[in-house]
Design a protein around this motif. Structure first.
Motif, PDB file in Angstrom:
ATOM      1  N   ASN A  88      17.892  -9.442 -44.371  1.00  0.00           N
ATOM      2  CA  ASN A  88      18.583 -10.657 -43.938  1.00  0.00           C
ATOM      3  C   ASN A  88      19.031 -11.404 -45.203  1.00  0.00           C
ATOM      4  OD1 ASN A  88      19.460 -11.680 -41.413  1.00  0.00           O
ATOM      5  ND2 ASN A  88      18.219 -13.482 -41.739  1.00  0.00           N
ATOM      6  N   ALA A 147      17.563 -12.373 -48.307  1.00  0.00           N
ATOM      7  CA  ALA A 147      17.223 -11.789 -49.612  1.00  0.00           C
ATOM      8  C   ALA A 147      17.576 -10.304 -49.673  1.00  0.00           C
ATOM      9  CB  ALA A 147      15.733 -11.984 -49.879  1.00  0.00           C
ATOM     10  N   ASP A 162      15.489  -2.069 -41.623  1.00  0.00           N
ATOM     11  CA  ASP A 162      15.263  -3.357 -40.940  1.00  0.00           C
ATOM     12  C   ASP A 162      15.053  -3.074 -39.465  1.00  0.00           C
ATOM     13  OD1 ASP A 162      15.462  -6.054 -39.778  1.00  0.00           O
ATOM     14  OD2 ASP A 162      16.253  -6.636 -41.731  1.00  0.00           O
ATOM     15  N   ALA A 187       9.007  -0.916 -40.926  1.00  0.00           N
ATOM     16  CA  ALA A 187       8.147  -0.377 -41.984  1.00  0.00           C
ATOM     17  C   ALA A 187       6.710  -0.686 -41.603  1.00  0.00           C
ATOM     18  CB  ALA A 187       8.501  -1.016 -43.317  1.00  0.00           C
ATOM     19  N   ILE A 212      11.294 -14.973 -48.874  1.00  0.00           N
ATOM     20  CA  ILE A 212      10.017 -15.527 -48.398  1.00  0.00           C
ATOM     21  C   ILE A 212       8.827 -14.626 -48.747  1.00  0.00           C
ATOM     22  CG2 ILE A 212       8.754 -16.054 -46.243  1.00  0.00           C
ATOM     23  CD1 ILE A 212      11.281 -17.380 -45.193  1.00  0.00           C
ATOM     24  N   LYS A 214      10.456 -22.041 -48.403  1.00  0.00           N
ATOM     25  CA  LYS A 214      11.204 -21.018 -49.155  1.00  0.00           C
ATOM     26  C   LYS A 214      12.538 -20.903 -48.445  1.00  0.00           C
ATOM     27  CE  LYS A 214       6.907 -18.563 -50.164  1.00  0.00           C
ATOM     28  NZ  LYS A 214       6.147 -17.378 -49.748  1.00  0.00           N
ATOM     29  N   THR A 215      13.513 -21.602 -48.962  1.00  0.00           N
ATOM     30  CA  THR A 215      14.784 -21.750 -48.238  1.00  0.00           C
ATOM     31  C   THR A 215      15.803 -20.657 -48.594  1.00  0.00           C
ATOM     32  OG1 THR A 215      15.374 -23.340 -49.923  1.00  0.00           O
ATOM     33  CG2 THR A 215      14.584 -24.242 -47.849  1.00  0.00           C
ATOM     34  N   GLY A 216      16.981 -20.766 -47.996  1.00  0.00           N
ATOM     35  CA  GLY A 216      17.996 -19.724 -48.110  1.00  0.00           C
ATOM     36  C   GLY A 216      18.523 -19.520 -49.521  1.00  0.00           C
ATOM     37  N   LYS A 246      26.821 -28.791 -43.455  1.00  0.00           N
ATOM     38  CA  LYS A 246      26.044 -27.701 -42.853  1.00  0.00           C
ATOM     39  C   LYS A 246      26.997 -26.717 -42.141  1.00  0.00           C
ATOM     40  CE  LYS A 246      22.112 -26.088 -40.540  1.00  0.00           C
ATOM     41  NZ  LYS A 246      20.692 -26.007 -40.746  1.00  0.00           N
TER      42      LYS A 246
HETATM   43  C1  LIG Z   1      14.669 -22.696 -37.819  1.00  0.00           C
HETATM   44  C2  LIG Z   1      14.913 -22.492 -39.283  1.00  0.00           C
HETATM   45  C3  LIG Z   1      15.899 -23.234 -39.914  1.00  0.00           C
HETATM   46  C4  LIG Z   1      16.147 -23.063 -41.264  1.00  0.00           C
HETATM   47  N1  LIG Z   1      17.106 -23.819 -41.867  1.00  0.00           N
HETATM   48  C5  LIG Z   1      17.402 -23.638 -43.168  1.00  0.00           C
HETATM   49  C6  LIG Z   1      18.429 -24.393 -43.802  1.00  0.00           C
HETATM   50  O1  LIG Z   1      19.057 -25.270 -43.197  1.00  0.00           O
HETATM   51  N2  LIG Z   1      18.710 -24.133 -45.091  1.00  0.00           N
HETATM   52  C7  LIG Z   1      18.038 -23.175 -45.798  1.00  0.00           C
HETATM   53  O2  LIG Z   1      18.346 -22.970 -46.962  1.00  0.00           O
HETATM   54  N3  LIG Z   1      17.051 -22.446 -45.244  1.00  0.00           N
HETATM   55  C8  LIG Z   1      16.712 -22.654 -43.953  1.00  0.00           C
HETATM   56  N4  LIG Z   1      15.726 -21.905 -43.366  1.00  0.00           N
HETATM   57  C9  LIG Z   1      15.016 -20.888 -44.184  1.00  0.00           C
HETATM   58  C10 LIG Z   1      15.820 -19.582 -44.286  1.00  0.00           C
HETATM   59  O3  LIG Z   1      16.087 -19.113 -42.995  1.00  0.00           O
HETATM   60  C11 LIG Z   1      14.990 -18.593 -45.100  1.00  0.00           C
HETATM   61  O4  LIG Z   1      14.901 -19.079 -46.415  1.00  0.00           O
HETATM   62  C12 LIG Z   1      15.613 -17.204 -45.155  1.00  0.00           C
HETATM   63  O5  LIG Z   1      15.854 -16.682 -43.884  1.00  0.00           O
HETATM   64  C13 LIG Z   1      14.661 -16.300 -45.932  1.00  0.00           C
HETATM   65  O6  LIG Z   1      15.256 -15.063 -46.129  1.00  0.00           O
HETATM   66  P1  LIG Z   1      14.415 -13.721 -46.217  1.00  0.00           P
HETATM   67  O7  LIG Z   1      15.423 -12.639 -46.436  1.00  0.00           O
HETATM   68  O8  LIG Z   1      13.301 -13.866 -47.182  1.00  0.00           O
HETATM   69  O9  LIG Z   1      13.712 -13.561 -44.800  1.00  0.00           O
HETATM   70  P2  LIG Z   1      14.409 -13.390 -43.359  1.00  0.00           P
HETATM   71  O10 LIG Z   1      15.715 -14.043 -43.305  1.00  0.00           O
HETATM   72  O11 LIG Z   1      13.385 -13.802 -42.354  1.00  0.00           O
HETATM   73  O12 LIG Z   1      14.639 -11.809 -43.242  1.00  0.00           O
HETATM   74  C14 LIG Z   1      13.585 -10.895 -43.160  1.00  0.00           C
HETATM   75  C15 LIG Z   1      14.115  -9.587 -42.576  1.00  0.00           C
HETATM   76  O13 LIG Z   1      13.082  -8.602 -42.688  1.00  0.00           O
HETATM   77  C16 LIG Z   1      13.039  -7.832 -41.491  1.00  0.00           C
HETATM   78  N5  LIG Z   1      11.661  -7.283 -41.397  1.00  0.00           N
HETATM   79  C17 LIG Z   1      10.507  -7.982 -41.427  1.00  0.00           C
HETATM   80  N6  LIG Z   1       9.458  -7.141 -41.375  1.00  0.00           N
HETATM   81  C18 LIG Z   1       9.963  -5.888 -41.315  1.00  0.00           C
HETATM   82  C19 LIG Z   1       9.374  -4.581 -41.237  1.00  0.00           C
HETATM   83  N7  LIG Z   1       8.054  -4.407 -41.246  1.00  0.00           N
HETATM   84  N8  LIG Z   1      10.201  -3.537 -41.176  1.00  0.00           N
HETATM   85  C20 LIG Z   1      11.556  -3.697 -41.166  1.00  0.00           C
HETATM   86  N9  LIG Z   1      12.156  -4.891 -41.231  1.00  0.00           N
HETATM   87  C21 LIG Z   1      11.371  -5.978 -41.313  1.00  0.00           C
HETATM   88  C22 LIG Z   1      13.412  -8.820 -40.389  1.00  0.00           C
HETATM   89  O14 LIG Z   1      13.903  -8.132 -39.259  1.00  0.00           O
HETATM   90  C23 LIG Z   1      14.482  -9.680 -41.095  1.00  0.00           C
HETATM   91  O15 LIG Z   1      15.780  -9.157 -40.893  1.00  0.00           O
HETATM   92  C24 LIG Z   1      15.419 -22.088 -42.008  1.00  0.00           C
HETATM   93  C25 LIG Z   1      14.420 -21.336 -41.375  1.00  0.00           C
HETATM   94  C26 LIG Z   1      14.152 -21.553 -40.032  1.00  0.00           C
HETATM   95  C27 LIG Z   1      13.067 -20.740 -39.360  1.00  0.00           C
END
Ligand SMILES: Cc1cc2nc3c(=O)[nH]c(=O)nc-3n(C[C@H](O)[C@H](O)[C@H](O)COP(=O)(O)OP(=O)(O)OC[C@H]3O[C@@H](n4cnc5c(N)ncnc54)[C@H](O)[C@@H]3O)c2cc1C
Length: 399
Positions: A9, A11, A33, A77, A288, A307-309, A380
């Protein structure tokens, strides 16, 4: 040489696209994923109110990845054997040379009894749609509402956004006067956000609470959630007909089930400032999944930092840069501690917003600004449109 990326997603997709762009054909990039969709999670806060449909904020990433020469495997995974360099998945074992863990969070609904059963969580498409249905029912017979974050939560910003959007929705439905609206938070003060606040933030949020007649409790945890109330750590019981809580995030089961990963107790990957595993040189983490040390003194009730976007995207880029440096025989790696990444965030407040900018996420900072915009939440909306456009086209090199 093969890099395997788990999670695609924010990262993970950035890391995959950047790695392929930097190394071109000579390097194999594979992504696993559970979901074939890219989801712009920040806009999920609008789904319960019908301002967005899930299809408006997601797209098929497998098609984009194929076009870019990245193999996509839709699977979960399960664990990793770090000695053999093999990840076990629901679709078999996959070997890697470098492994990137970008699996995001698991939501710890077990933080208190009743949170899973009686509180809504709007951080998944299913949860946001369930909340939409519940709000439609609520409209017919309104009552008190409790919104907030539980002890140990870090993603308070999203809960604040949902609070102000709910307040605006109640006014639109012409039922605001029938609803006592409560905000509960483990933060030591309003607008701490898990980053020790910003100048003017607390007074701005206090004035929002007063302006919109929202009752609030700071430094509280959740003892129990029942169908009709939320029981706080102070013993106070708040009646509630609709409850939305942001529970804590922990590492996903894949990390917890991989004993050789040497993860932290709550399932995050310990990395150095180059996002390389502290002791396993061919394992990296982004978003995250990264372990981030608490940047402030804990209060009476524990909570953590968000841990934001933006930092998730940035750490995906740093990981791709560093893997490509190693493959090209370089030894000097790019370093940027999580807390030193600039703070760029927008808190939507329901057709109003607060723009949050700082030179570094964590203190000490040279500058930190919170700019309210009471006219419209176009920042936004712009952030959403830009991020979806950039990712859909694979322009991962853009900020
Ligand atoms: C309701 C909400 C609102 C938010 N609003 C904001 C905002 O306004 N601004 C901002 O900057 N941030 C915001 N955030 C935070 C932002 O969404 C996160 O920082 C971002 O999504 C983190 O990215 P990531 O890639 O680490 O994790 P994620 O986006 O959660 O992606 C993780 C991916 O890993 C996959 N995955 C997990 N485990 C496995 C496995 N075992 N096998 C295969 N695939 C797997 C999942 O399917 C997913 O696609 C918000 C979060 C939430 C919950």
């Amino acid at each position: 040489m093969k890099t395997l990326i788990i999670g695609g997603n924010f990262a993970g997709i950035t890391a995959a696209l950047e790695l392929k762009r930097k190394l071109k054909k000579e390097h194999e990039v594979v992504m696993i994923d559970k979901s074939p969709l890219f989801l712009f999670i920040p806009s999920l806060i609008w789904v319960p109110f019908g301002r967005r449909e899930v299809k408006d904020i997601s797209f098929r990433k497998d098609e984009l990845l194929k076009k870019k020469g990245i193999e996509f495997i839709q699977a979960e995974a399960l664990d990793v054997d770090t000695e053999k360099q093999v990840v076990n998945t629901t679709k078999g074992a996959i070997h890697y040379d470098h492994l990137v863990i970008a699996t995001g969070p698991k939501v710890a609904f077990d933080v208190a009894p009743g949170v899973k059963e009686y509180a809504h969580y709007i951080g998944t498409p299913q949860g946001a749609m369930k909340a939409r249905k519940a709000l439609e029912e609520f409209k017919k017979d309104p009552g008190p509402i409790v919104i907030g974050a539980t002890q140990n939560a870090g993603c308070m910003g999203a809960a604040y956004e949902f609070l102000f959007n709910t307040e605006k929705w109640l006014r639109e439905q012409k039922i605001r006067k029938k609803v006592d609206l409560y905000w509960i938070t483990p933060e030591t003060f309003l607008g701490h956000f898990g980053i020790d606040g910003m100048t003017g933030g607390e007074s701005m949020l206090k004035s929002f609470m007063k302006l919109f007649n929202i009752h609030y409790r700071t430094e509280v945890g959740v003892e129990e959630v029942r169908e009709d109330r939320v029981i706080l750590s102070t013993g106070e019981e708040l009646p509630s007909k609709f409850t939305m809580l942001m529970p804590p995030f922990v590492g996903v089961d894949f990390v917890k089930n991989s004993t050789g990963l040497e993860a932290t107790a709550n399932g995050y990957i310990p990395v150095t400032d180059d996002y390389r595993h502290e002791s396993i040189p061919n394992i990296w983490a982004a978003g995250i999944a990264v372990d981030v040390k608490l940047p402030f003194k804990p209060g009476k009730v524990p909570f953590s930092s968000p841990k934001t976007g933006y930092p998730s995207d940035e750490t995906g880029k740093i990981v791709a840069e560093n893997i490509s440096r190693i493959i090209n025989g370089k030894t000097e790696l790019k370093k940027k501690a999580w807390g030193k990444i600039p703070g760029i965030c927008v808190m939507d407040a329901g057709k109003k917003e607060v723009i949050i900018l700082s030179d570094t996420l964590f203190k000490p900072r040279k500058f930190a600004l919170m700019i309210p915009n009471v006219i419209y939440d176009f920042s936004k909306v712009l952030f959403e449109k830009y991020f979806l456009w950039k990712t859909r086209h694979g322009y991962s090199m853009l900020p």
